[in-house]
Design a protein around this motif. Structure first.
Motif, PDB file in Angstrom:
ATOM      1  N   SER A  26      84.771  49.017 126.148  1.00  0.00           N
ATOM      2  CA  SER A  26      83.833  49.478 125.136  1.00  0.00           C
ATOM      3  C   SER A  26      83.721  48.517 123.969  1.00  0.00           C
ATOM      4  O   SER A  26      82.890  48.705 123.076  1.00  0.00           O
ATOM      5  CB  SER A  26      84.260  50.867 124.627  1.00  0.00           C
ATOM      6  N   ALA A  27      84.547  47.477 123.954  1.00  0.00           N
ATOM      7  CA  ALA A  27      84.460  46.464 122.908  1.00  0.00           C
ATOM      8  C   ALA A  27      83.115  45.743 122.986  1.00  0.00           C
ATOM      9  O   ALA A  27      82.578  45.526 124.075  1.00  0.00           O
ATOM     10  CB  ALA A  27      85.597  45.466 123.049  1.00  0.00           C
ATOM     11  N   THR A  28      82.572  45.373 121.840  1.00  0.00           N
ATOM     12  CA  THR A  28      81.317  44.615 121.834  1.00  0.00           C
ATOM     13  C   THR A  28      81.540  43.161 122.244  1.00  0.00           C
ATOM     14  O   THR A  28      80.626  42.506 122.740  1.00  0.00           O
ATOM     15  CB  THR A  28      80.662  44.656 120.445  1.00  0.00           C
ATOM     16  N   ALA A  29      82.743  42.667 122.042  1.00  0.00           N
ATOM     17  CA  ALA A  29      83.122  41.321 122.482  1.00  0.00           C
ATOM     18  C   ALA A  29      84.586  41.344 122.869  1.00  0.00           C
ATOM     19  O   ALA A  29      85.392  42.053 122.244  1.00  0.00           O
ATOM     20  CB  ALA A  29      82.879  40.279 121.389  1.00  0.00           C
ATOM     21  N   ALA A  30      84.934  40.589 123.910  1.00  0.00           N
ATOM     22  CA  ALA A  30      86.323  40.578 124.384  1.00  0.00           C
ATOM     23  C   ALA A  30      86.595  39.300 125.155  1.00  0.00           C
ATOM     24  O   ALA A  30      85.685  38.705 125.745  1.00  0.00           O
ATOM     25  CB  ALA A  30      86.601  41.787 125.268  1.00  0.00           C
TER      26      ALA A  30
ATOM     27  N   GLY B 223      84.677  45.434 117.631  1.00  0.00           N
ATOM     28  CA  GLY B 223      83.544  46.345 117.687  1.00  0.00           C
ATOM     29  C   GLY B 223      83.911  47.756 118.102  1.00  0.00           C
ATOM     30  O   GLY B 223      83.033  48.549 118.452  1.00  0.00           O
ATOM     31  N   LEU B 224      85.195  48.096 118.044  1.00  0.00           N
ATOM     32  CA  LEU B 224      85.642  49.428 118.442  1.00  0.00           C
ATOM     33  C   LEU B 224      85.494  50.400 117.272  1.00  0.00           C
ATOM     34  O   LEU B 224      85.414  49.999 116.108  1.00  0.00           O
ATOM     35  CB  LEU B 224      87.076  49.359 118.952  1.00  0.00           C
ATOM     36  N   ASP B 225      85.478  51.715 117.581  1.00  0.00           N
ATOM     37  CA  ASP B 225      85.045  52.681 116.569  1.00  0.00           C
ATOM     38  C   ASP B 225      86.161  53.330 115.764  1.00  0.00           C
ATOM     39  O   ASP B 225      85.884  54.141 114.871  1.00  0.00           O
ATOM     40  CB  ASP B 225      84.171  53.757 117.223  1.00  0.00           C
TER      41      ASP B 225
ATOM     42  N   GLU C  12      83.173  47.745 108.080  1.00  0.00           N
ATOM     43  CA  GLU C  12      82.144  48.631 108.614  1.00  0.00           C
ATOM     44  C   GLU C  12      81.214  47.871 109.551  1.00  0.00           C
ATOM     45  O   GLU C  12      80.794  48.394 110.593  1.00  0.00           O
ATOM     46  CB  GLU C  12      81.349  49.253 107.460  1.00  0.00           C
ATOM     47  N   GLU C  13      80.900  46.632 109.196  1.00  0.00           N
ATOM     48  CA  GLU C  13      80.002  45.825 110.025  1.00  0.00           C
ATOM     49  C   GLU C  13      80.663  45.410 111.335  1.00  0.00           C
ATOM     50  O   GLU C  13      80.044  45.476 112.404  1.00  0.00           O
ATOM     51  CB  GLU C  13      79.583  44.564 109.261  1.00  0.00           C
ATOM     52  N   ALA C  14      81.928  45.005 111.271  1.00  0.00           N
ATOM     53  CA  ALA C  14      82.614  44.455 112.447  1.00  0.00           C
ATOM     54  C   ALA C  14      83.172  45.522 113.366  1.00  0.00           C
ATOM     55  O   ALA C  14      83.337  45.294 114.567  1.00  0.00           O
ATOM     56  CB  ALA C  14      83.739  43.527 111.998  1.00  0.00           C
ATOM     57  N   GLY C  15      83.472  46.701 112.832  1.00  0.00           N
ATOM     58  CA  GLY C  15      84.229  47.675 113.595  1.00  0.00           C
ATOM     59  C   GLY C  15      85.698  47.302 113.592  1.00  0.00           C
ATOM     60  O   GLY C  15      86.152  46.472 112.789  1.00  0.00           O
ATOM     61  N   TYR C  16      86.455  47.890 114.492  1.00  0.00           N
ATOM     62  CA  TYR C  16      87.894  47.631 114.569  1.00  0.00           C
ATOM     63  C   TYR C  16      88.158  46.579 115.647  1.00  0.00           C
ATOM     64  O   TYR C  16      87.666  46.689 116.774  1.00  0.00           O
ATOM     65  CB  TYR C  16      88.651  48.910 114.898  1.00  0.00           C
ATOM     66  N   GLY C  17      88.928  45.549 115.273  1.00  0.00           N
ATOM     67  CA  GLY C  17      89.210  44.464 116.200  1.00  0.00           C
ATOM     68  C   GLY C  17      90.666  44.046 116.158  1.00  0.00           C
ATOM     69  O   GLY C  17      91.430  44.425 115.262  1.00  0.00           O
ATOM     70  N   LEU C  18      91.034  43.261 117.147  1.00  0.00           N
ATOM     71  CA  LEU C  18      92.403  42.747 117.249  1.00  0.00           C
ATOM     72  C   LEU C  18      92.406  41.489 118.086  1.00  0.00           C
ATOM     73  O   LEU C  18      91.790  41.444 119.155  1.00  0.00           O
ATOM     74  CB  LEU C  18      93.303  43.799 117.906  1.00  0.00           C
ATOM     75  N   VAL C  19      93.083  40.456 117.598  1.00  0.00           N
ATOM     76  CA  VAL C  19      93.441  39.326 118.445  1.00  0.00           C
ATOM     77  C   VAL C  19      94.948  39.398 118.612  1.00  0.00           C
ATOM     78  O   VAL C  19      95.696  39.416 117.631  1.00  0.00           O
ATOM     79  CB  VAL C  19      92.976  37.978 117.848  1.00  0.00           C
TER      80      VAL C  19
END
Length: 381
Positions: free
Chosen positions: A25-29, A243-245, A220-227
């Protein structure tokens, strides 16, 4: 000349290798095997996106480079400006009366995601945050990070502040390869400054998947992310999602992707770097053949159970004329694996082969003339 051999070799992949399909469901991965560089999963990996605090890895890169170049020392202290003290967002709780060391600031950025710590570093290294952001962008281009442009040192929302998933994974790997001395900071679970103890926001550190870094991000723009990165049975993966919610979705998706990568793929070592893979015929040399080696260990990342399905062949123009020098590129190893494609690995001469003496030339020339005479008399295919 083409020789068949029974081995398989994979160092890196231009496209994801196939296993059980995984939707995210990530917008990018992007998911990459650390040892081989194999891409296990990618989604919009080259699209510049808002990175939020994950871009603090680039701020750390600039600081680590300054340390390695001797421009600053871990025990140096940096002043805290009013601008740094009043910067919004996540904070280390720096005050203008403080004199944090470089070591403190690293922990403030890595563990606490302190925007104030980032500003202190930026102002000290470049005079201002704007100048520092320009240097970050310039350095990103030098490193080949074409999907990254920086407007600030913190990841604070800005239209021109963008990074790609591939650039973030590249930076994560750089933290390990080039700055491994500082990588343990990423595994710290909490840090206390100014009498305030805060936990590391990275959910991998508290997970069963054995995560040991690197950086979360949220706007808010990016959503929740992690590297992030994790190790299991000596094998490391690096991955990025965004891009997670929610924080819960980020945690669950990160754990699911890491577990999938460990479950569906394996690394297989087929040869060490000095084991002969094949031999090439030599023309007019003291030796009639030369051993061919890869020069470094031959390791493949493959979907589990597919190693036996791989085939390989050695291709070269031969016989190879002497003299030959050890390390000379003689042939290519082509490996074909279902669902992976074809990889080409250079094979090198294992040893020197000197030119043969007069008798060698006479014998070789006589043999060549006899072969041509035979072909003229009886023909050849």
């Amino acid at each position: 000349m083409i020789l068949r051999i029974f081995a398989v070799l994979v160092f890196a992949f231009a496209a994801p290798i196939s296993a059980q399909t995984l939707d995210t469901s990530a917008t990018a991965a992007l998911v990459v095997d650390y040892d081989t560089g194999a891409v296990l999963l990618e989604k919009n990996a080259d699209t510049p996106i808002p990175p939020a605090s994950m871009s603090k890895l680039m701020t750390l890169n600039m600081l680590f480079e300054a340390i390695e170049e001797g421009r600053v020392d871990m025990d140096d202290t940096f002043p805290v400006s009013a601008n740094a003290h009043g910067y919004p967002g996540s904070t280390m709780f720096l005050e203008t009366r403080h004199d944090p060391t470089v070591r403190d600031l690293i922990r403030g950025i890595v563990v606490l995601s302190g925007n104030d710590a980032c500003i202190v570093v930026a102002e000290h290294l470049a005079g201002s945050e704007g100048a520092f952001a320009s240097r970050m962008t310039e350095r990103a281009r030098e490193l080949g990070m074409d999907g990254s442009t920086f407007a600030n040192a913190t990841g604070w929302p800005a239209e021109s502040h963008r990074m790609s998933a591939r650039d973030l994974v590249f930076l994560a790997r750089r933290m390990m390869d080039e700055f491994g001395e500082y990588y343990p900071f990423f595994a710290e679970r909490e840090f206390t400054w100014n009498g305030i103890t805060q936990p590391n926001r990275n959910p991998l550190l508290y997970s069963s998947i054995a995560g040991d870094g690197l950086k979360t991000g949220h706007t808010e723009e990016a959503g929740y992310g992690l590297v992030g990165s994790a190790v299991r049975d000596g094998r490391r993966i690096i991955f990025m999602v965004t891009g997670l919610d929610s924080t819960e979705t980020r945690t669950n998706e990160s754990e699911r992707i890491a577990a999938w990568a460990f479950r569906e793929f394996e690394n297989v070592t087929f040869f060490d770097g000095e084991t002969p893979v094949a031999q090439a015929d030599v023309w007019l040399g003291e030796d009639k053949q030369v051993d061919l080696i890869a020069g470094e260990d031959i390791v493949a990342t493959l979907p589990r159970g597919q190693a036996d399905e791989a085939t390989a062949r050695v291709v070269y123009d031969g016989p190879v004329p002497a003299p030959i020098q050890a390390g000379q590129h003689i042939a290519d190893l082509l490996i074909e694996t279902p669902g992976v494609g074809t990889m080409t690995i250079p094979l090198l001469a294992r040893s020197d082969v000197a030119e043969g003496g007069p008798m060698t030339r006479i014998v070789s020339s006589t043999g060549l003339l006899a072969s041509r005479a035979f072909d003229n008399l009886f023909g050849s295919d």
